[in-house]
Enzyme design. Structure first.
Site, mmCIF file in Angstrom:
data_model
loop_
_atom_site.group_PDB
_atom_site.id
_atom_site.type_symbol
_atom_site.label_atom_id
_atom_site.label_comp_id
_atom_site.label_asym_id
_atom_site.label_seq_id
_atom_site.Cartn_x
_atom_site.Cartn_y
_atom_site.Cartn_z
ATOM 1 N N ASP A 1 -13.825 23.744 22.246
ATOM 2 C CA ASP A 1 -15.107 23.224 21.776
ATOM 3 C C ASP A 1 -15.127 23.203 20.248
ATOM 4 O O ASP A 1 -14.372 23.923 19.595
ATOM 5 C CB ASP A 1 -16.257 24.114 22.273
ATOM 6 C CG ASP A 1 -16.374 24.084 23.792
ATOM 7 O OD1 ASP A 1 -15.911 23.107 24.397
ATOM 8 O OD2 ASP A 1 -16.927 25.052 24.357
HETATM 9 N N1 URA Z 1 -14.222 27.712 27.289
HETATM 10 C C1 URA Z 1 -15.283 27.304 26.564
HETATM 11 O O1 URA Z 1 -16.417 27.460 26.975
HETATM 12 N N2 URA Z 1 -15.046 26.714 25.399
HETATM 13 C C2 URA Z 1 -13.812 26.526 24.870
HETATM 14 O O2 URA Z 1 -13.679 25.986 23.781
HETATM 15 C C3 URA Z 1 -12.720 26.964 25.638
HETATM 16 C C4 URA Z 1 -12.946 27.555 26.835
#
Ligand code: URA
Length: 241
Positions: free
Chosen positions: A105
């Site tokens: 993310d």
């Molecule tokens: N899980 C998440 O919620 N975000 C990420 O960036 C990676 C795994």
């Protein structure tokens, strides 16, 4: 740089060793204008001109880069609005067709693999390959034994099946969680499912790779020979299973 002619053809993905032998016998391969006599002849892939059926074959090894992703960058090759992780690399990598192997993310930090090896990326990301990924997390509320057990056993994040068992170490509001799936926003949704919230997330391992502590946020380096061997071994293991 010296390598055997048959290794050259296998590493560019054009011919197997036995196919190279056959192509040599059939005089389909030329080195600097002369028909190659043997498949195990030593060549310099960066200097010698190698042709197969009259077409020059350019040497191109895959590139593998470990990046310590900072917050604020998106895991994509390009975007009209937001900075992408590709922008953290120097220009010389621009033409190789590198892409991020998987997504973090925008506000997640840590280990990302960037490569132009599509096959390896496919295996590392495939849901059937169960590549383990470990995240360091911080969350809003202290974890108790019951909620930690739920996270480890599998929780309902609104999909057909519960999340697969995860390994969890924690103390108070932080810890490390290892999952073997890559569902969308998986860790954040797992914590939501137990009524908690992720406030900080950093990926520290991806399959056999561990984030190099010498890399500051935004820094990168190419994988070492050993690391490349490890991820390729992983790929082979997955294929064999
Ligand atoms: N899980 C998440 O919620 N975000 C990420 O960036 C990676 C795994």
């Amino acid at each position: 740089m010296n390598m055997r002619l048959d290794k050259f053809f296998t590493s560019v993905g054009l011919l197997s060793r036995s196919e190279t032998q056959r192509a040599v016998r059939a005089k389909r391969i030329f080195v600097n204008g002369a028909a190659a006599k043997k498949a195990d002849v030593k060549i310099d892939p960066e200097k010698d001109i190698i042709t197969l059926d009259g077409e020059q074959v350019l040497y191109r090894e895959f590139t593998y880069i470990m990046l310590n992703k900072p917050k604020g960058y998106i895991s994509a090759t390009d975007d009209s609005r937001l900075p992408t992780v590709m922008e953290l690399l120097p220009e010389k990598y621009g033409k190789l067709g590198l892409f991020p192997c998987g997504r973090l993310d925008r506000d997640t930090t840590g280990l990302m693999l960037l490569t132009d090896d599509g096959e390896l990326a496919h295996f590392l990301l495939s849901p059937v390959s169960h590549v383990p990924k470990t995240y360091y997390f911080e969350c809003r509320d202290e974890l108790c034994e019951i909620s930690a057990e739920k996270l480890a056993d599998g929780v309902d994040i609104g999909e057909k099946s519960l999340t697969k068992p995860a390994a969890l170490e924690y103390e108070g509001k932080s810890g490390r969680i290892t999952v073997s799936e890559g569902r969308y926003h998986q860790i954040k949704r797992m914590f939501e499912a137990i009524g908690n919230e992720i406030t900080y997330l950093e990926r520290v391992t991806f399959g056999p790779l561990t984030l190099d502590p010498a890399l500051a946020r935004g820094e990168w380096r190419e994988l070492t020979e050993n690391e490349i061997k490890e991820i390729q071994k992983h790929n082979r293991n997955i294929k064999e299973n």
